[in-house]
Design a protein around this motif. Sequence first.
Motif, PDB file in Angstrom:
ATOM      1  N   HIS A   1      41.878  61.299  17.996  1.00 47.35           N
ATOM      2  CA  HIS A   1      40.825  62.267  18.331  1.00 47.35           C
ATOM      3  C   HIS A   1      40.161  62.840  17.079  1.00 47.35           C
ATOM      4  N   ASN A   2      40.892  62.855  15.968  1.00 49.07           N
ATOM      5  CA  ASN A   2      40.308  63.367  14.723  1.00 49.07           C
ATOM      6  C   ASN A   2      39.295  62.402  14.118  1.00 49.07           C
ATOM      7  N   TYR A   3      39.212  61.235  14.665  1.00 48.53           N
ATOM      8  CA  TYR A   3      38.235  60.233  14.220  1.00 48.53           C
ATOM      9  C   TYR A   3      37.187  59.954  15.304  1.00 48.53           C
ATOM     10  N   GLY A   4      37.304  60.686  16.415  1.00 49.18           N
ATOM     11  CA  GLY A   4      36.303  60.546  17.471  1.00 49.18           C
ATOM     12  C   GLY A   4      36.673  59.597  18.584  1.00 49.18           C
ATOM     13  N   PHE A   5      37.928  59.100  18.609  1.00 49.86           N
ATOM     14  CA  PHE A   5      38.342  58.138  19.629  1.00 49.86           C
ATOM     15  C   PHE A   5      39.284  58.777  20.651  1.00 49.86           C
ATOM     16  N   VAL A   6      39.156  58.333  21.890  1.00 50.79           N
ATOM     17  CA  VAL A   6      40.039  58.814  22.961  1.00 50.79           C
ATOM     18  C   VAL A   6      40.567  57.617  23.746  1.00 50.79           C
ATOM     19  N   LEU A   7      41.741  57.798  24.322  1.00 50.62           N
ATOM     20  CA  LEU A   7      42.287  56.788  25.229  1.00 50.62           C
ATOM     21  C   LEU A   7      41.452  56.849  26.503  1.00 50.62           C
ATOM     22  N   ARG A   8      40.687  55.808  26.764  1.00 48.23           N
ATOM     23  CA  ARG A   8      39.688  55.862  27.842  1.00 48.23           C
ATOM     24  C   ARG A   8      40.298  55.817  29.234  1.00 48.23           C
ATOM     25  N   TYR A   9      41.380  55.066  29.420  1.00 48.64           N
ATOM     26  CA  TYR A   9      41.965  54.908  30.756  1.00 48.64           C
ATOM     27  C   TYR A   9      43.444  55.298  30.739  1.00 48.64           C
ATOM     28  N   PRO A  10      43.736  56.613  30.725  1.00 52.55           N
ATOM     29  CA  PRO A  10      45.136  57.081  30.706  1.00 52.55           C
ATOM     30  C   PRO A  10      45.849  56.751  32.008  1.00 52.55           C
ATOM     31  N   ASP A  11      47.173  56.758  31.958  1.00 49.94           N
ATOM     32  CA  ASP A  11      47.951  56.401  33.144  1.00 49.94           C
ATOM     33  C   ASP A  11      47.909  57.477  34.218  1.00 49.94           C
ATOM     34  N   ASP A  12      47.559  58.726  33.839  1.00 49.81           N
ATOM     35  CA  ASP A  12      47.513  59.804  34.830  1.00 49.81           C
ATOM     36  C   ASP A  12      46.090  60.093  35.324  1.00 49.81           C
ATOM     37  N   LYS A  13      45.137  59.203  34.973  1.00 51.63           N
ATOM     38  CA  LYS A  13      43.747  59.420  35.386  1.00 51.63           C
ATOM     39  C   LYS A  13      43.175  58.220  36.139  1.00 51.63           C
ATOM     40  N   THR A  14      44.023  57.346  36.632  1.00 55.44           N
ATOM     41  CA  THR A  14      43.536  56.116  37.271  1.00 55.44           C
ATOM     42  C   THR A  14      42.714  56.404  38.523  1.00 55.44           C
ATOM     43  N   GLU A  15      43.041  57.480  39.226  1.00 57.09           N
ATOM     44  CA  GLU A  15      42.288  57.814  40.443  1.00 57.09           C
ATOM     45  C   GLU A  15      40.865  58.246  40.095  1.00 57.09           C
ATOM     46  N   ILE A  16      40.684  58.772  38.902  1.00 52.03           N
ATOM     47  CA  ILE A  16      39.364  59.246  38.478  1.00 52.03           C
ATOM     48  C   ILE A  16      38.555  58.134  37.816  1.00 52.03           C
ATOM     49  N   THR A  17      39.203  57.403  36.911  1.00 49.70           N
ATOM     50  CA  THR A  17      38.486  56.355  36.181  1.00 49.70           C
ATOM     51  C   THR A  17      38.284  55.095  37.014  1.00 49.70           C
ATOM     52  N   GLY A  18      39.168  54.872  37.995  1.00 51.21           N
ATOM     53  CA  GLY A  18      39.080  53.658  38.797  1.00 51.21           C
ATOM     54  C   GLY A  18      39.646  52.444  38.106  1.00 51.21           C
ATOM     55  N   MET A  19      40.266  52.643  36.945  1.00 51.35           N
ATOM     56  CA  MET A  19      40.829  51.549  36.170  1.00 51.35           C
ATOM     57  C   MET A  19      42.330  51.751  35.980  1.00 51.35           C
ATOM     58  N   ILE A  20      43.052  50.649  35.844  1.00 51.27           N
ATOM     59  CA  ILE A  20      44.475  50.738  35.577  1.00 51.27           C
ATOM     60  C   ILE A  20      44.703  51.280  34.170  1.00 51.27           C
TER      61      ILE A  20
END
Length: 295
Positions: free
Chosen positions: A242-261
């Motif tokens: 995050h200090n370089y501007g990057f985030v984990l795009r498809y976390p394991d606890d957000k699959t219902e929101i992102t629609g991705m595994i």
Amino acid sequence: MQRRRLKIRFSLAVSLIVIMSILCILYVVFCRGRGYNTAELPTTENIVAETPAEAPTEPEDETPKEPEEAPAEPVDEPENEPVTDDAEEEPTEAPIVWTGNKPIDMLNGENWALTLINKNYTLDKTYAPVLAPVIDGSSVTADSRVAEAYKTMYNDALEKGFILTPYAGYCSYQRQQTNFENKVQAFVLQGMTREEAELNAEKRVEQGGCSENNAGLAVDIISASAGFASTDEFKWLTENAHNYGFVLRYPDDKTEITGMIYQPWHWRYVGVETARQMKAANQCLEEYLGSLSAQ
């Protein structure tokens, strides 16, 4: 007595000859009168040749035929091939994606790094990012602005003993669609219907225009160790990316929101300030953009 026997034999012979003659005459008269001629009997070839032109034929195969013209971009295009001549043409209009309260201009807007790209908000297939290698000597490319940030993160991690090997970055629209179709076919071979296969595939591989890789905004990172989520590199990323501007795009606890595994290897650039805010709030991009629209 002898003469009588000869006479009887002669009479029988004459009678036999007469009978045979009569039978021959009847045969000729009967056969020719009815039009029979063994030399003119129909053969298999004659029957085939005389089949009426209007005779019904087998129904044509309704399976759609492949187009005669080859696609503009070969399906076996390398994953990280530089942009083709077609892709280098500037689109007449900048692709716009809605973030909740206002559109973001992918090409010129100051918030370009927040562009939401998924199956609901697709990228124009003509969009061509300015590409650059994510690290020196690598064939993996990304949007030049993303590549610069990744290179800094890579070098800093390397100094700490962590190798963030880039596996994939920019992917063309056609290549992305080919990847999706390959995944669909893999599920079909497992016994799924086409509809079931597509539903399962789109949770793992986006269709062309639905992937952040088509815009060059994300980098897939791998390690020599199996299972990237259990590596030291992944741990370092979760603590520092995050200090370089990057985030984990498809976390394991957000699959219902992102629609991705869950995809521990897929890291998206959103900008340093945004990445820090998302990490502090434990938000995925959809949640973050939703919170902006509520303000």
